[in-house]
Structure formats: structure tokens, C-alpha cells
Scaffold this motif. Sequence first.
Motif, PDB file in Angstrom:
ATOM      1  N   ASN A  86       0.821  -1.212   0.000  1.00  0.00           N
ATOM      2  CA  ASN A  86       0.000   0.000   0.000  1.00  0.00           C
ATOM      3  C   ASN A  86       0.855   1.263   0.000  1.00  0.00           C
ATOM      4  O   ASN A  86       0.546   2.241   0.667  1.00  0.00           O
ATOM      5  CB  ASN A  86      -0.955  -0.001   1.195  1.00  0.00           C
ATOM      6  N   LEU A  87       1.945   1.249  -0.764  1.00  0.00           N
ATOM      7  CA  LEU A  87       2.834   2.407  -0.832  1.00  0.00           C
ATOM      8  C   LEU A  87       2.461   3.294  -2.014  1.00  0.00           C
ATOM      9  O   LEU A  87       2.076   2.808  -3.075  1.00  0.00           O
ATOM     10  CB  LEU A  87       4.284   1.945  -1.003  1.00  0.00           C
ATOM     11  N   SER A  88       2.617   4.586  -1.840  1.00  0.00           N
ATOM     12  CA  SER A  88       2.386   5.539  -2.925  1.00  0.00           C
ATOM     13  C   SER A  88       3.414   5.307  -4.032  1.00  0.00           C
ATOM     14  O   SER A  88       4.565   4.961  -3.762  1.00  0.00           O
ATOM     15  CB  SER A  88       2.527   6.965  -2.387  1.00  0.00           C
ATOM     16  N   LYS A  89       3.015   5.545  -5.270  1.00  0.00           N
ATOM     17  CA  LYS A  89       3.950   5.341  -6.386  1.00  0.00           C
ATOM     18  C   LYS A  89       5.084   6.359  -6.372  1.00  0.00           C
ATOM     19  O   LYS A  89       6.075   6.187  -7.061  1.00  0.00           O
ATOM     20  CB  LYS A  89       3.226   5.345  -7.720  1.00  0.00           C
ATOM     21  N   GLU A  90       4.969   7.416  -5.569  1.00  0.00           N
ATOM     22  CA  GLU A  90       6.024   8.428  -5.481  1.00  0.00           C
ATOM     23  C   GLU A  90       7.180   8.017  -4.573  1.00  0.00           C
ATOM     24  O   GLU A  90       8.238   8.621  -4.603  1.00  0.00           O
ATOM     25  CB  GLU A  90       5.456   9.765  -4.980  1.00  0.00           C
ATOM     26  N   ILE A  91       7.001   7.004  -3.753  1.00  0.00           N
ATOM     27  CA  ILE A  91       8.039   6.624  -2.785  1.00  0.00           C
ATOM     28  C   ILE A  91       9.214   5.951  -3.502  1.00  0.00           C
ATOM     29  O   ILE A  91       9.037   5.247  -4.486  1.00  0.00           O
ATOM     30  CB  ILE A  91       7.466   5.727  -1.663  1.00  0.00           C
ATOM     31  N   THR A  92      10.410   6.208  -3.014  1.00  0.00           N
ATOM     32  CA  THR A  92      11.623   5.644  -3.602  1.00  0.00           C
ATOM     33  C   THR A  92      12.444   4.946  -2.518  1.00  0.00           C
ATOM     34  O   THR A  92      12.131   5.034  -1.329  1.00  0.00           O
ATOM     35  CB  THR A  92      12.502   6.747  -4.236  1.00  0.00           C
ATOM     36  N   ASP A  93      13.515   4.317  -2.959  1.00  0.00           N
ATOM     37  CA  ASP A  93      14.458   3.684  -2.039  1.00  0.00           C
ATOM     38  C   ASP A  93      14.992   4.715  -1.047  1.00  0.00           C
ATOM     39  O   ASP A  93      15.159   4.416   0.145  1.00  0.00           O
ATOM     40  CB  ASP A  93      15.606   3.064  -2.839  1.00  0.00           C
ATOM     41  N   LEU A  94      15.248   5.923  -1.514  1.00  0.00           N
ATOM     42  CA  LEU A  94      15.781   6.980  -0.649  1.00  0.00           C
ATOM     43  C   LEU A  94      14.790   7.398   0.437  1.00  0.00           C
ATOM     44  O   LEU A  94      15.191   7.937   1.466  1.00  0.00           O
ATOM     45  CB  LEU A  94      16.174   8.201  -1.486  1.00  0.00           C
ATOM     46  N   ASP A  95      13.506   7.172   0.213  1.00  0.00           N
ATOM     47  CA  ASP A  95      12.496   7.473   1.227  1.00  0.00           C
ATOM     48  C   ASP A  95      12.325   6.311   2.195  1.00  0.00           C
ATOM     49  O   ASP A  95      12.199   6.514   3.405  1.00  0.00           O
ATOM     50  CB  ASP A  95      11.122   7.738   0.568  1.00  0.00           C
ATOM     51  N   LEU A  96      12.308   5.080   1.675  1.00  0.00           N
ATOM     52  CA  LEU A  96      11.986   3.902   2.479  1.00  0.00           C
ATOM     53  C   LEU A  96      13.168   3.391   3.303  1.00  0.00           C
ATOM     54  O   LEU A  96      13.011   3.023   4.459  1.00  0.00           O
ATOM     55  CB  LEU A  96      11.462   2.803   1.546  1.00  0.00           C
ATOM     56  N   ARG A  97      14.347   3.383   2.707  1.00  0.00           N
ATOM     57  CA  ARG A  97      15.527   2.816   3.377  1.00  0.00           C
ATOM     58  C   ARG A  97      15.807   3.451   4.745  1.00  0.00           C
ATOM     59  O   ARG A  97      15.990   2.726   5.735  1.00  0.00           O
ATOM     60  CB  ARG A  97      16.750   2.905   2.469  1.00  0.00           C
ATOM     61  N   ILE A 105       2.332   0.880  -5.005  1.00  0.00           N
ATOM     62  CA  ILE A 105       3.378  -0.111  -5.198  1.00  0.00           C
ATOM     63  C   ILE A 105       3.589  -0.872  -3.900  1.00  0.00           C
ATOM     64  O   ILE A 105       3.161  -0.451  -2.833  1.00  0.00           O
ATOM     65  CB  ILE A 105       4.708   0.515  -5.679  1.00  0.00           C
ATOM     66  N   SER A 106       4.249  -2.015  -4.026  1.00  0.00           N
ATOM     67  CA  SER A 106       4.645  -2.820  -2.876  1.00  0.00           C
ATOM     68  C   SER A 106       6.164  -2.938  -2.911  1.00  0.00           C
ATOM     69  O   SER A 106       6.792  -2.660  -3.922  1.00  0.00           O
ATOM     70  CB  SER A 106       4.032  -4.217  -2.960  1.00  0.00           C
ATOM     71  N   ALA A 107       6.729  -3.353  -1.809  1.00  0.00           N
ATOM     72  CA  ALA A 107       8.171  -3.548  -1.750  1.00  0.00           C
ATOM     73  C   ALA A 107       8.481  -4.695  -0.807  1.00  0.00           C
ATOM     74  O   ALA A 107       7.660  -5.067   0.029  1.00  0.00           O
ATOM     75  CB  ALA A 107       8.855  -2.279  -1.248  1.00  0.00           C
ATOM     76  N   THR A 108       9.666  -5.256  -0.985  1.00  0.00           N
ATOM     77  CA  THR A 108      10.215  -6.158   0.026  1.00  0.00           C
ATOM     78  C   THR A 108      11.487  -5.507   0.543  1.00  0.00           C
ATOM     79  O   THR A 108      12.263  -4.938  -0.217  1.00  0.00           O
ATOM     80  CB  THR A 108      10.534  -7.564  -0.527  1.00  0.00           C
ATOM     81  N   VAL A 109      11.660  -5.575   1.848  1.00  0.00           N
ATOM     82  CA  VAL A 109      12.834  -5.008   2.509  1.00  0.00           C
ATOM     83  C   VAL A 109      13.528  -6.147   3.240  1.00  0.00           C
ATOM     84  O   VAL A 109      12.903  -6.841   4.039  1.00  0.00           O
ATOM     85  CB  VAL A 109      12.429  -3.900   3.508  1.00  0.00           C
ATOM     86  N   SER A 123       0.878   2.401   5.232  1.00  0.00           N
ATOM     87  CA  SER A 123       1.688   1.241   4.895  1.00  0.00           C
ATOM     88  C   SER A 123       1.174  -0.024   5.585  1.00  0.00           C
ATOM     89  O   SER A 123       0.499   0.045   6.604  1.00  0.00           O
ATOM     90  CB  SER A 123       3.141   1.472   5.314  1.00  0.00           C
ATOM     91  N   VAL A 124       1.515  -1.170   5.001  1.00  0.00           N
ATOM     92  CA  VAL A 124       1.200  -2.474   5.577  1.00  0.00           C
ATOM     93  C   VAL A 124       2.493  -3.277   5.592  1.00  0.00           C
ATOM     94  O   VAL A 124       3.125  -3.448   4.552  1.00  0.00           O
ATOM     95  CB  VAL A 124       0.142  -3.224   4.732  1.00  0.00           C
ATOM     96  N   CYS A 125       2.924  -3.749   6.755  1.00  0.00           N
ATOM     97  CA  CYS A 125       4.174  -4.509   6.881  1.00  0.00           C
ATOM     98  C   CYS A 125       3.903  -5.899   7.444  1.00  0.00           C
ATOM     99  O   CYS A 125       3.276  -6.028   8.490  1.00  0.00           O
ATOM    100  CB  CYS A 125       5.146  -3.801   7.816  1.00  0.00           C
ATOM    101  N   THR A 126       4.382  -6.933   6.746  1.00  0.00           N
ATOM    102  CA  THR A 126       4.286  -8.314   7.222  1.00  0.00           C
ATOM    103  C   THR A 126       5.551  -9.065   6.834  1.00  0.00           C
ATOM    104  O   THR A 126       6.257  -8.667   5.911  1.00  0.00           O
ATOM    105  CB  THR A 126       3.074  -9.062   6.618  1.00  0.00           C
ATOM    106  N   VAL A 127       5.827 -10.168   7.514  1.00  0.00           N
ATOM    107  CA  VAL A 127       6.963 -11.013   7.163  1.00  0.00           C
ATOM    108  C   VAL A 127       6.622 -11.799   5.906  1.00  0.00           C
ATOM    109  O   VAL A 127       5.509 -12.309   5.770  1.00  0.00           O
ATOM    110  CB  VAL A 127       7.311 -11.995   8.307  1.00  0.00           C
TER     111      VAL A 127
END
Length: 90
Positions: A8-19, A42-46, A71-75
Motif C-alpha cells: 500500500n505504498l504511494s507510487k512516489e516513494i523511492t528507495d531513498l524514502d523507504l531505506r 506499489i509494494s516492496a520487500t525489505v 503502509s502495511v508490513c508483514t513477514v
Amino acid sequence: MVEIFVGNLSKEITDLDLRPLFEWYGKVGTIKFFRERNNKLISATVSMYSQGEANKAMKGLNEIDLFGTKSVCTVVRYRKWAEAVKKHRY
């Protein structure tokens, strides 16, 4: 290594924002982004190196407002990857 699904991330978010958000909780490996079908979210895996740090990051970053979306975070468990993605589509 622990993989965290972040949905549930906005399409504007980047690695520089999330990291930096996840690095506040511990050492971060890779971040991979995936476009949702509607192309608005967008979704991401960290990847994090410690289970304890990953748990703290998920607890601290789940349902926070990032660029106007919660945001939604799960393993991620690889056998259940498709289920995790399907469950968190909005």
C-alpha cells in the motif's frame, strides 16, 4: 536474513524514502519495488539482517502514513508470497 513485505505504498516513494525508515531499526539489505495492477500503489520487500530488528521495524512502521497512504508490513515467507501480495492489494 528476514524479508518484510511492505504494501500500500504511494507510487512516489523511492528507495531513498523507504531505506532510512527501516535503517532506524537496524541493518537493511536490499529493497525491491513491485507495481500494483492499478499503477497507483506499489509494494516492496525489505531485507533485514536480524529477526529482532525486523520485528521492531514491522511494529513501528505498520500503518504509518507515507505520502498519503497507510503502509502495511508483514513477514514474507516465500511459499506464501502470492498470498501476501493478494491479501494486501487495495
